[in-house]
Structures are given as C-alpha cells and as structure tokens.
Scaffold this active site. Structure first.
Site, short mmCIF file in Angstrom:
data_model
loop_
_atom_site.label_atom_id
_atom_site.label_comp_id
_atom_site.label_asym_id
_atom_site.label_seq_id
_atom_site.Cartn_x
_atom_site.Cartn_y
_atom_site.Cartn_z
N CYS A 65 14.10 -74.17 -21.13
CA CYS A 65 13.47 -74.96 -19.81
C CYS A 65 13.38 -76.67 -20.15
O CYS A 65 12.85 -76.93 -21.11
CB CYS A 65 12.23 -74.59 -19.48
SG CYS A 65 11.54 -75.41 -18.18
N ASP A 95 -11.07 -53.56 -19.61
CA ASP A 95 -10.05 -54.43 -19.54
C ASP A 95 -10.66 -55.77 -18.93
O ASP A 95 -10.17 -56.03 -17.71
CB ASP A 95 -8.77 -53.94 -18.89
CG ASP A 95 -7.67 -54.86 -18.89
OD1 ASP A 95 -7.67 -56.00 -19.42
OD2 ASP A 95 -6.66 -54.34 -18.28
N CYS A 121 4.45 -73.13 -20.89
CA CYS A 121 4.94 -72.41 -22.13
C CYS A 121 4.68 -73.33 -23.41
O CYS A 121 5.37 -74.39 -23.45
CB CYS A 121 6.58 -72.12 -21.90
SG CYS A 121 7.05 -71.17 -20.58
N CYS A 150 -7.16 -59.78 -22.98
CA CYS A 150 -5.89 -60.89 -22.64
C CYS A 150 -6.70 -62.27 -23.50
O CYS A 150 -6.25 -63.32 -23.49
CB CYS A 150 -5.96 -61.20 -21.23
SG CYS A 150 -7.36 -61.52 -20.44
N CYS A 199 5.38 -79.11 -19.06
CA CYS A 199 4.75 -78.49 -18.31
C CYS A 199 3.44 -77.55 -19.11
O CYS A 199 3.71 -77.25 -20.29
CB CYS A 199 5.60 -77.35 -17.74
SG CYS A 199 5.04 -75.84 -16.71
N GLU A 225 -14.82 -52.13 -10.50
CA GLU A 225 -14.21 -53.58 -10.27
C GLU A 225 -14.92 -54.34 -9.41
O GLU A 225 -15.52 -53.91 -8.27
CB GLU A 225 -12.62 -53.37 -9.86
CG GLU A 225 -11.90 -54.22 -9.16
CD GLU A 225 -11.74 -55.49 -10.01
OE1 GLU A 225 -11.20 -55.17 -11.02
OE2 GLU A 225 -11.87 -56.81 -9.52
N GLN A 228 -0.99 -56.77 -13.14
CA GLN A 228 -0.55 -57.11 -14.28
C GLN A 228 0.93 -58.04 -14.15
O GLN A 228 1.49 -57.38 -13.56
CB GLN A 228 -0.17 -56.15 -15.59
CG GLN A 228 -1.28 -55.56 -16.01
CD GLN A 228 -2.30 -56.41 -16.94
OE1 GLN A 228 -1.79 -57.43 -17.32
NE2 GLN A 228 -3.34 -55.75 -17.26
N TYR A 263 -13.50 -52.79 -15.19
CA TYR A 263 -12.73 -53.87 -14.77
C TYR A 263 -11.15 -53.23 -14.40
O TYR A 263 -10.17 -53.66 -14.96
CB TYR A 263 -12.51 -54.93 -16.03
CG TYR A 263 -13.74 -55.27 -16.57
CD1 TYR A 263 -14.54 -56.56 -16.24
CD2 TYR A 263 -14.42 -54.63 -17.56
CE1 TYR A 263 -15.69 -56.88 -16.88
CE2 TYR A 263 -15.60 -54.98 -18.17
CZ TYR A 263 -16.33 -56.16 -17.63
OH TYR A 263 -17.31 -56.51 -18.38
N CYS A 277 11.59 -71.75 -12.73
CA CYS A 277 10.93 -71.26 -13.93
C CYS A 277 11.50 -70.49 -14.73
O CYS A 277 12.00 -69.32 -14.12
CB CYS A 277 9.38 -71.05 -13.46
SG CYS A 277 8.44 -70.44 -14.89
N1 SAH Z 1 -7.25 -53.14 -15.66
C1 SAH Z 1 -6.49 -53.75 -14.56
C2 SAH Z 1 -7.25 -55.19 -14.28
C3 SAH Z 1 -7.58 -56.16 -15.46
S1 SAH Z 1 -7.91 -57.81 -15.10
C4 SAH Z 1 -4.95 -54.03 -14.59
O1 SAH Z 1 -4.63 -53.61 -15.79
O2 SAH Z 1 -4.35 -54.11 -13.80
C5 SAH Z 1 -9.56 -57.69 -15.13
C6 SAH Z 1 -10.19 -57.34 -13.62
O3 SAH Z 1 -11.63 -57.41 -13.83
C7 SAH Z 1 -9.97 -58.14 -12.48
O4 SAH Z 1 -9.22 -57.16 -11.63
C8 SAH Z 1 -11.00 -58.71 -11.99
O5 SAH Z 1 -11.28 -58.95 -10.75
C9 SAH Z 1 -12.20 -57.93 -12.73
N2 SAH Z 1 -13.37 -58.25 -12.60
C10 SAH Z 1 -13.95 -59.64 -13.43
N3 SAH Z 1 -15.09 -59.84 -13.56
C11 SAH Z 1 -15.64 -58.69 -13.35
C12 SAH Z 1 -16.95 -57.99 -13.61
N4 SAH Z 1 -17.81 -58.63 -14.07
N5 SAH Z 1 -17.17 -56.61 -13.13
C13 SAH Z 1 -15.82 -55.86 -13.03
N6 SAH Z 1 -14.69 -56.40 -12.77
C14 SAH Z 1 -14.66 -57.58 -12.87
#
Ligand code: SAH
Length: 401
Positions: A15, A329, A24, A356, A21, A280, A230, A259, A107
């Site tokens: 790129c 997550d 990356c 992440c 940017c 969630e 994702q 989450y 991109c």
């Molecule tokens: N496990 C899912 C999402 C992971 S991303 C996957 O792999 O697709 C993290 C997620 O946490 C998001 O959807 C976000 O909206 C949610 N989130 C953020 N803060 C939160 C909280 N305090 N309690 C519950 N969920 C939350």
C-alpha cells in the site's frame, strides 16, 4: 526520515499510503517477523503486567496461528467522508493519531468491493451536491459508510451513516449500490450526535434486507449493521476452534459465554455442551444471537442483554447459576473487576479468555491468578495482519484441581 540500512526483515509494502495511514503499522515487516513480534508482545505483557514468570509463560505457550495469505482479509470497513485541501469530497482512512482523511478507496486489507462502493457514493455525492460531514462544526451530511461482506455467502452490506434523517435522492443511491454484485443490504444509519462514535442507534433499510448472512464452520449467522462480528473470518474459525478446544467440552457442561456478541462463540460451544448462556450489552446483537440459534436449530443456548458485570452477579446472587466453563471475549478494555470477582465465586473448572488486547488480558489474568486460577495454555492468533494488533486465547483452570 530515510532508510540508511534496510533491515533484513524489511519487505516492499503493497500500500502506497501505509506510512501516513493509521491502519497498518507493520506493513514493511515480513509476515514471519510480524508473527514473531506479536507473539513476543503477548509474552512480554503476560510477564511484565501479568506478573507471571517467563518459565511458566514459555512452558504453556503454543505457537501463534498465522494466515496463509495475510491480505484482503477484512470483511468489514468503516470509511469516513470529508474534504481535501482543495475542498473536494474524499473518503479513505484517518492518518495516524489524527482525523485528517487520507484519500484511498483501495485498502490492502479490505475486500475489492470496497472500492466500487466508495466510488459509487462519491459519484452520487458529486452529482447531487451532497455534503460530507465536518466534525469541527458538526455540519454536513455523510459521515461514514460501513461495508461488510459475508465471505462464505458473498453477500454485501452498505450502511451509510448520516448526520440527519434522510439523504437526497436516496432511491437513486440505493439503485446504484444495488448494481454492485453481491449487494443484498443497503441502509442508512442516523447519527446526529457530535461524537467520534461511528454508528448511531437507528438503521433504516433503503433496499434489500437489513442483515446479511455468513457462515463460520457449520454455523450460519445473520448480522445486523449494529452488531459486532469478527472482521477476519478465516482466522475467526481457527480462533473459535482453539477456544472450543480449551473449553474441553464433553457434552455435559454448563457454559457461560460473556461478551457474546451475536452468539458466535456461544453457538460453536452449544454443539458440544449441555447448556450455554450468553451475555451481551448490545440489544440488537442479542436479537441476532437468538435468531441465529433458532436458525441453526440450536435449542440449548439462552441469551441475556446487559453488562456482564451486572447480569452475571445478579444471576449468581439471585438464582445461584452455575458454570463448568466460563468463556470471556471482552472489548479492548478487558473485564470489569465485578465480573471477574463473580466468575471466581462461581468456581468454574475452566476459564477460557479470548482477548484482543494483551495488556488488559494480562491485568485480568493476574487477578484470576491471585484468586485461585492457573494459566495452563495460551496462544496468539493473528486476526489483524499488517497491524500491531493480535488476538490471544488463554486456558486457565483451578489450581486446586
Ligand atoms: N464473542 C463475540 C463478540 C466479542 S467482541 C464474537 O466473537 O463475535 C466484544 C463484545 O462485548 C461486543 O459485542 C460488545 O458489544 C460487548 N460488550 C462490551 N462491553 C460489554 C459489557 N460490559 N458487558 C457485556 N458485553 C459487552
């Protein structure tokens, strides 16, 4: 700055904008070295922030999962619209640590359809004199476009984020976007707030469906513009496979997936567990999760809307809910301490932490480590080649078992 002696690991970046940017940071580094860099980044955070010994961390490390083709892997992009110095409408990416737009519709991480969608919108804006949003003054109409593609289904979504309720010649724009092969969802999202949060709460469909469909492994998902999904489907499958392996399910377990987004991990787990509960914060995502469970004929998953740090303690205190395995997550800021505290009190056999951000991961593992859990295995998964970001999966289990 100029390169005096190139590193042996330096490669020609594809790129031309990679320096300016903000996307990356690692493009000129060979992919093999990128993987090494990321694995070390996680390792160092676990040692420095997590307080674990290098010997322990090295003994339970599994090699980072890389990509075979680390380009054009992203199924989602959010492009801002604005003006260049000559006053022309442009779209592209923000320059590093700024909100100046670098005009680039092509991109190297995104799908090739991005370019066509962006050029269609730019042409429409020019033809009908539609303004781009100016965040300094809070004026102008088009803020962003969210583009998402289902890699397995081929379905394409374009959601135009506007500072207002309506676009001029909306139907014309929708018809133009509809001509792009794969397009099944054209919508607007209303965001009239003066904020750098990209999406507002309201979505209005202009043509097609609000949601697109995609498949990971053998689970089908319907995804709304507001839900988290994702961004790298090739690696997501490997990441979820790893999380599932660490969860060690034999079929009789009760699992909490905190989450959970649209239930992606939950539904993967549900096929191997007795019961899965997902939590969630985004209501639209939970609606998607329920729909996704039904669509896949999964009846042993239940979902709750709310903050993990509120729903879990409440369910535990009022109903004494139980877990053999807890999967978390969280977003980059990691888990709230109230959530971790309740997890510990529930005494699950195993905790699988998908993260992440390895810095907040290390902080949370330190807490869990002090509360009776031990890191057994960890593994990086490169969901974001070309950038410094990396996903990590960790298996912890109780020290007393
Ligand atoms: N496990 C899912 C999402 C992971 S991303 C996957 O792999 O697709 C993290 C997620 O946490 C998001 O959807 C976000 O909206 C949610 N989130 C953020 N803060 C939160 C909280 N305090 N309690 C519950 N969920 C939350």
């Amino acid at each position: 700055e100029k390169v005096l002696v190139p590193s042996p690991f330096r490669v020609q970046p594809p790129c031309p904008f990679h320096r300016q940017c903000g996307g990356c940071q690692l493009q000129p580094l060979s992919y093999e070295k990128q993987l090494e860099f990321k694995q070390n980044k996680i390792r160092n955070n676990l040692i420095r922030i997590g307080g674990f010994s290098p010997e322990h961390i090295d003994a339970c490390m599994e090699p980072i999962i890389g990509m075979e083709d680390p380009w054009h892997y992203r199924n989602k992009a959010q492009f801002p619209f604005g003006y260049d110095k000559e006053g022309n409408v442009v779209t592209g990416f923000y320059a590093g640590r700024s909100h100046n737009i670098i005009a680039n519709t092509d991109c190297a991480l995104g799908v090739e359809e991005n370019k066509t969608v962006l050029e269609t919108i730019l042409a429409y804006m020019k033809k009908y004199g539609v303004s781009a949003y100016d965040e300094t003054y809070g004026k102008g109409l088009i803020r962003h476009v969210l583009i998402r593609k289902g890699f397995a289904s081929g379905q394409l979504m374009a959601c135009v984020v506007i500072n207002g309720n309506k676009l001029p010649e909306e139907k014309t724009l929708a018809e133009e976007l509809w001509k792009i092969p794969g397009m099944t969802s054209v919508s607007v999202n209303v965001n009239t707030e003066r904020t750098n949060v990209i999406l507002g709460k309201k979505v209005r469909v202009l043509k097609g469906e609000e949601k697109i469909e995609d498949t990971i492994g053998d689970v089908v998902f319907r995804i709304s513009p507001l839900s988290f999904y994702q961004v790298n489907p090739v690696q997501t499958k490997k990441l979820y496979g790893q999380a599932l392996e660490y969860a060690g399910l034999a079929g009789e377990e009760t699992v909490w997936d905190l989450y959970c987004g649209i239930g992606t991990i939950s539904l993967f787990l549900a096929k191997k567990a007795k019961k899965v509960y997902g939590v969630e914060i985004v209501p639209e995502a939970i609606a998607d999760a329920k729909e996704n469970a039904a669509r896949n004929g999964i009846t042993n998953a239940e979902f709750f809307v709310g903050k993990a740090e509120e729903v879990l303690p409440q369910k535990y205190e009022e109903e004494g809910v139980y877990a053999d395995v807890i999967v978390v997550d969280p977003p980059r800021k990691g888990c709230d301490e109230k959530c971790l505290e309740t997890m510990v009190r529930m005494r699950p056999e195993r905790i699988v932490y998908v993260s992440c951000d390895s810095a907040t991961l290390a902080r949370d593992l330190k807490y869990l480590g002090e509360m009776g859990y031990e890191v057994r295995k960890w593994r990086g998964c490169d969901m974001f080649p070309g950038t410094v970001h990396v996903e990590t999966v960790v298996l912890m289990s109780r020290k007393d078992t």
